[in-house]
Design an enzyme around this catalytic site. Structure first.
Site, short mmCIF file in Angstrom:
data_model
loop_
_atom_site.label_atom_id
_atom_site.label_comp_id
_atom_site.label_asym_id
_atom_site.label_seq_id
_atom_site.Cartn_x
_atom_site.Cartn_y
_atom_site.Cartn_z
N ASP A 128 -57.67 -7.88 2.29
CA ASP A 128 -56.67 -6.81 2.30
C ASP A 128 -56.28 -6.52 3.76
O ASP A 128 -57.16 -6.49 4.63
CB ASP A 128 -57.31 -5.56 1.67
CG ASP A 128 -56.29 -4.52 1.32
OD1 ASP A 128 -55.52 -4.12 2.21
OD2 ASP A 128 -56.26 -4.11 0.14
N SER B 88 -35.77 -5.50 3.61
CA SER B 88 -35.05 -5.50 2.34
C SER B 88 -33.69 -4.86 2.51
O SER B 88 -33.53 -3.93 3.33
CB SER B 88 -35.87 -4.69 1.33
OG SER B 88 -35.12 -4.44 0.17
N TYR C 179 -40.44 3.43 -0.94
CA TYR C 179 -40.56 1.99 -0.68
C TYR C 179 -39.59 1.57 0.43
O TYR C 179 -39.97 0.92 1.41
CB TYR C 179 -40.29 1.18 -1.96
CG TYR C 179 -40.02 -0.27 -1.69
CD1 TYR C 179 -41.02 -1.10 -1.20
CD2 TYR C 179 -38.74 -0.82 -1.86
CE1 TYR C 179 -40.77 -2.44 -0.90
CE2 TYR C 179 -38.48 -2.15 -1.57
CZ TYR C 179 -39.50 -2.96 -1.09
OH TYR C 179 -39.24 -4.27 -0.79
N LYS D 276 -40.06 0.17 4.60
CA LYS D 276 -39.41 -0.98 5.25
C LYS D 276 -38.69 -0.55 6.52
O LYS D 276 -38.78 -1.21 7.56
CB LYS D 276 -38.43 -1.66 4.29
CG LYS D 276 -39.07 -2.31 3.08
CD LYS D 276 -39.94 -3.49 3.49
CE LYS D 276 -40.59 -4.17 2.32
NZ LYS D 276 -41.64 -5.13 2.71
N GLY E 289 -30.79 6.53 -9.38
CA GLY E 289 -30.91 5.98 -8.02
C GLY E 289 -30.20 4.65 -7.83
O GLY E 289 -30.11 4.15 -6.71
P1 NAD Z 1 -45.09 -9.99 -4.43
O1 NAD Z 1 -45.69 -8.72 -4.92
O2 NAD Z 1 -44.99 -11.13 -5.37
O3 NAD Z 1 -45.83 -10.47 -3.11
C1 NAD Z 1 -46.45 -9.58 -2.22
C2 NAD Z 1 -47.87 -10.08 -2.01
O4 NAD Z 1 -48.55 -9.23 -1.10
C3 NAD Z 1 -48.69 -10.09 -3.31
O5 NAD Z 1 -49.29 -11.36 -3.47
C4 NAD Z 1 -49.75 -8.99 -3.09
O6 NAD Z 1 -50.96 -9.29 -3.75
C5 NAD Z 1 -49.87 -9.00 -1.57
N1 NAD Z 1 -50.30 -7.73 -0.98
C6 NAD Z 1 -49.81 -6.49 -1.18
N2 NAD Z 1 -50.47 -5.60 -0.44
C7 NAD Z 1 -51.39 -6.29 0.29
C8 NAD Z 1 -52.37 -5.92 1.23
N3 NAD Z 1 -52.58 -4.65 1.60
N4 NAD Z 1 -53.16 -6.88 1.76
C9 NAD Z 1 -53.01 -8.18 1.39
N5 NAD Z 1 -52.09 -8.58 0.48
C10 NAD Z 1 -51.29 -7.65 -0.06
O7 NAD Z 1 -43.63 -9.61 -3.86
P2 NAD Z 1 -42.46 -10.56 -3.37
O8 NAD Z 1 -41.32 -10.36 -4.30
O9 NAD Z 1 -42.96 -11.91 -3.09
O10 NAD Z 1 -42.09 -9.81 -2.02
C11 NAD Z 1 -42.61 -10.22 -0.77
C12 NAD Z 1 -42.13 -9.23 0.29
O11 NAD Z 1 -40.71 -9.20 0.28
C13 NAD Z 1 -42.59 -7.80 0.07
O12 NAD Z 1 -42.88 -7.22 1.31
C14 NAD Z 1 -41.37 -7.14 -0.55
O13 NAD Z 1 -41.31 -5.77 -0.27
C15 NAD Z 1 -40.24 -7.89 0.14
N6 NAD Z 1 -39.00 -7.90 -0.63
C16 NAD Z 1 -38.99 -8.34 -1.92
C17 NAD Z 1 -37.81 -8.34 -2.64
C18 NAD Z 1 -37.77 -8.77 -4.08
O14 NAD Z 1 -36.83 -8.41 -4.78
N7 NAD Z 1 -38.72 -9.54 -4.57
C19 NAD Z 1 -36.62 -7.91 -2.03
C20 NAD Z 1 -36.67 -7.48 -0.71
C21 NAD Z 1 -37.86 -7.48 -0.01
C1 WQD Z 2 -30.08 -5.42 -10.56
C2 WQD Z 2 -28.98 -4.88 -11.46
C3 WQD Z 2 -29.55 -2.77 -12.46
C4 WQD Z 2 -32.86 -4.28 -14.92
C5 WQD Z 2 -34.38 -3.77 -6.64
C6 WQD Z 2 -34.99 -2.88 -5.59
C7 WQD Z 2 -34.75 -3.44 -4.24
C8 WQD Z 2 -35.13 -4.91 -4.11
C9 WQD Z 2 -34.69 -5.73 -5.27
C10 WQD Z 2 -37.21 -5.11 -2.92
C11 WQD Z 2 -28.76 -3.37 -11.31
C12 WQD Z 2 -29.42 -3.84 -13.52
C13 WQD Z 2 -31.81 -4.19 -14.03
C14 WQD Z 2 -32.62 -4.09 -16.31
C15 WQD Z 2 -30.28 -3.72 -15.83
N1 WQD Z 2 -36.54 -5.10 -4.02
N2 WQD Z 2 -30.54 -3.90 -14.49
N3 WQD Z 2 -31.33 -3.82 -16.70
O1 WQD Z 2 -31.97 -2.51 -8.29
O2 WQD Z 2 -30.64 -4.20 -6.96
O3 WQD Z 2 -33.00 -3.85 -6.42
O4 WQD Z 2 -34.95 -5.07 -6.49
O5 WQD Z 2 -36.89 -4.82 -1.82
O6 WQD Z 2 -35.46 -2.63 -3.36
O7 WQD Z 2 -34.42 -1.60 -5.68
O8 WQD Z 2 -32.41 -5.01 -8.53
O9 WQD Z 2 -32.95 -6.47 -10.42
O10 WQD Z 2 -33.66 -4.05 -10.51
O11 WQD Z 2 -31.26 -4.62 -10.72
O12 WQD Z 2 -29.15 -3.47 -16.24
O13 WQD Z 2 -33.54 -4.15 -17.14
O14 WQD Z 2 -29.40 -5.06 -12.83
O15 WQD Z 2 -29.04 -1.54 -12.92
O16 WQD Z 2 -27.39 -3.16 -11.48
P1 WQD Z 2 -31.92 -3.79 -7.58
P2 WQD Z 2 -32.67 -5.06 -10.09
#
Ligand code: NAD
Ligand code: WQD
Length: 344
Positions: free
Chosen positions: A58, A124, A148, A152, A293
């Site tokens: 962690d 993000s 969240y 970031k 939101g």
């Molecule tokens: P994910 O949850 O699949 O991957 C994150 C990983 O970090 C996981 O494997 C989790 O076990 C690990 N983790 C969390 N807290 C930890 C800690 N304290 N110590 C060690 N490991 C830890 O998510 P993801 O979708 O692969 O996202 C990766 C990164 O990208 C994240 O920081 C997320 O916020 C960012 N991000 C994701 C998205 C998205 O939509 N997936 C969009 C924008 C930004």
């Molecule tokens: C996409 C579109 C929903 C689910 C989120 C986080 C953002 C980022 C990515 C990490 C929207 C619609 C969704 C469903 C739906 N993560 N929707 N039915 O909201 O753009 O972003 O994930 O950083 O921080 O907020 O992505 O995939 O949730 O939604 O109609 O069951 O799909 O309203 O228009 P979003 P999403």
């Protein structure tokens, strides 16, 4: 060249490990497995034929993380580890601030101590909140609307301050738009716990028969068909963007933010139609109330990443839908199949 990948067992991290290993980097993964399965790393090994080193640690465990720095000659860090569920962050904000912000501070302390001053950070598009105009450029106002997103933004500020205090650091802040899809092998992909929050994993679970229908959150937005518009990006394109950002951090000092998106928005209903077209699987849906939101439209201006990182997304939504479906149909329950696990 050895790269420490925090959160490397997760969705985007595992795809980035594949690209790093295929490009010849040595990969050291640190993950506490709080939102991932070590089988993802078995599959990374299977795809690449190269084995990442794995530490189940962690980021909040200072001593545990320090031993990773002591035992390895790390050249740079790609920092994915973090919690990412917007709704949870509203319910348990302290947990999010501690995990994401404190975890990053501990990581950066150790980077400083071991003279590792190159980091690519997973930010993000959520840092922009409700954008005033689209497409969104990197100098748009930052105004996240939930804890969240604020983690970031805070981490971005902390990293900028670190650079201002020591100009030997090299920092890339990558603002991802909406990552979807999976590796073309169908062996790694997104494996959410419980009911998916995000659109594409939900559609995929409807397609595979785990959910009866998709709830479309609102159809009265000021968009062509009334449903929300987002900039979906293939996770493999996103992973490749990390290698380009890594190149820059390895060669230049500074701190910069980059949008990683395609520059094109698609509505919820366009995504449903495309998924149906590519897979031949019907996706029943119901229009329900808008999600609290949510914003109407969000898509990137990815010009800066093209100009400064020489990166742009190559895959379109049909490949995103095809690869999501390949992963979901081959792994209907995610990473649960019994298999020998090398990493536990
Ligand atoms: P994910 O949850 O699949 O991957 C994150 C990983 O970090 C996981 O494997 C989790 O076990 C690990 N983790 C969390 N807290 C930890 C800690 N304290 N110590 C060690 N490991 C830890 O998510 P993801 O979708 O692969 O996202 C990766 C990164 O990208 C994240 O920081 C997320 O916020 C960012 N991000 C994701 C998205 C998205 O939509 N997936 C969009 C924008 C930004
Ligand atoms: C996409 C579109 C929903 C689910 C989120 C986080 C953002 C980022 C990515 C990490 C929207 C619609 C969704 C469903 C739906 N993560 N929707 N039915 O909201 O753009 O972003 O994930 O950083 O921080 O907020 O992505 O995939 O949730 O939604 O109609 O069951 O799909 O309203 O228009 P979003 P999403």
């Amino acid at each position: 060249m050895a790269i420490l990948v925090t959160g490397g067992a997760g969705y985007i991290g595992s795809h980035t490990c594949v690209e790093l290993l295929e490009a010849g980097y040595e990969v050291i993964v640190v993950d506490n497995l709080s939102n991932s399965n070590p089988r993802a790393l078995d599959r990374v090994y299977e795809i690449t034929g190269k084995k990442p080193t794995f530490y189940e640690v962690d980021l909040l465990n200072h001593a545990g993380l320090e031993s990773v720095f002591r035992e390895n000659e790390i050249d740079a860090v790609i920092h994915f580890a973090g919690l990412k569920a917007v709704g949870d962050s509203v319910s348990v904000p302290l947990h999010y601030y501690q995990n994401n912000v404190t975890g990053t501070i501990i990581l950066c302390h150790l980077m400083q101590k071991y003279d590792v001053k190159k980091i690519v950070f997973s930010s993000s598009a959520t840092v922009y909140g409700a954008p005033e105009t689209v497409p969104i450029t990197e100098d748009s106002l930052l105004s996240p609307t939930n804890p969240y997103g604020r983690t970031k933004q805070m981490i971005e500020e902390i990293l900028k301050d670190i650079y201002l205090s020591d100009k030997k650091w090299s920092i890339a802040l990558l603002r991802y738009f909406n990552p979807i899809g999976a590796h073309q092998s169908g062996r790694i992909g997104e494996d959410p716990n419980g009911i998916p929050n995000n659109l594409m994993p939900y559609i995929a679970q409807v397609a595979v028969g785990k959910r009866s229908h998709l709830n479309v959150f609102g159809a009265e937005y000021a968009t062509p068909d009334g449903t929300g518009v987002r900039d979906y990006i293939h996770v493999v394109d996103l992973a490749k963007g990390h290698l380009k950002a890594l190149d820059k951090t390895l060669n230049e000092v500074g701190v910069d933010a980059y949008n990683l998106g395609t520059g094109r928005g698609y509505s919820v209903l366009e995504m449903v139609k495309e998924f149906e077209k590519v897979t031949g699987v019907p996706i029943p849906y119901k229009i329900v109330e808008a999600r609290q939101g949510d914003i109407a439209i969000c898509y990137a201006d990815p010009t800066k990443a093209k100009a400064e990182l020489d990166w742009s997304a190559e895959k379109g939504i049909s490949e995103m839908c095809r690869d999501t479906w390949k992963w979901q149909s081959l792994n209907p329950d995610g990473y649960v199949i019994e298999e020998k696990n090398l990493f536990l």
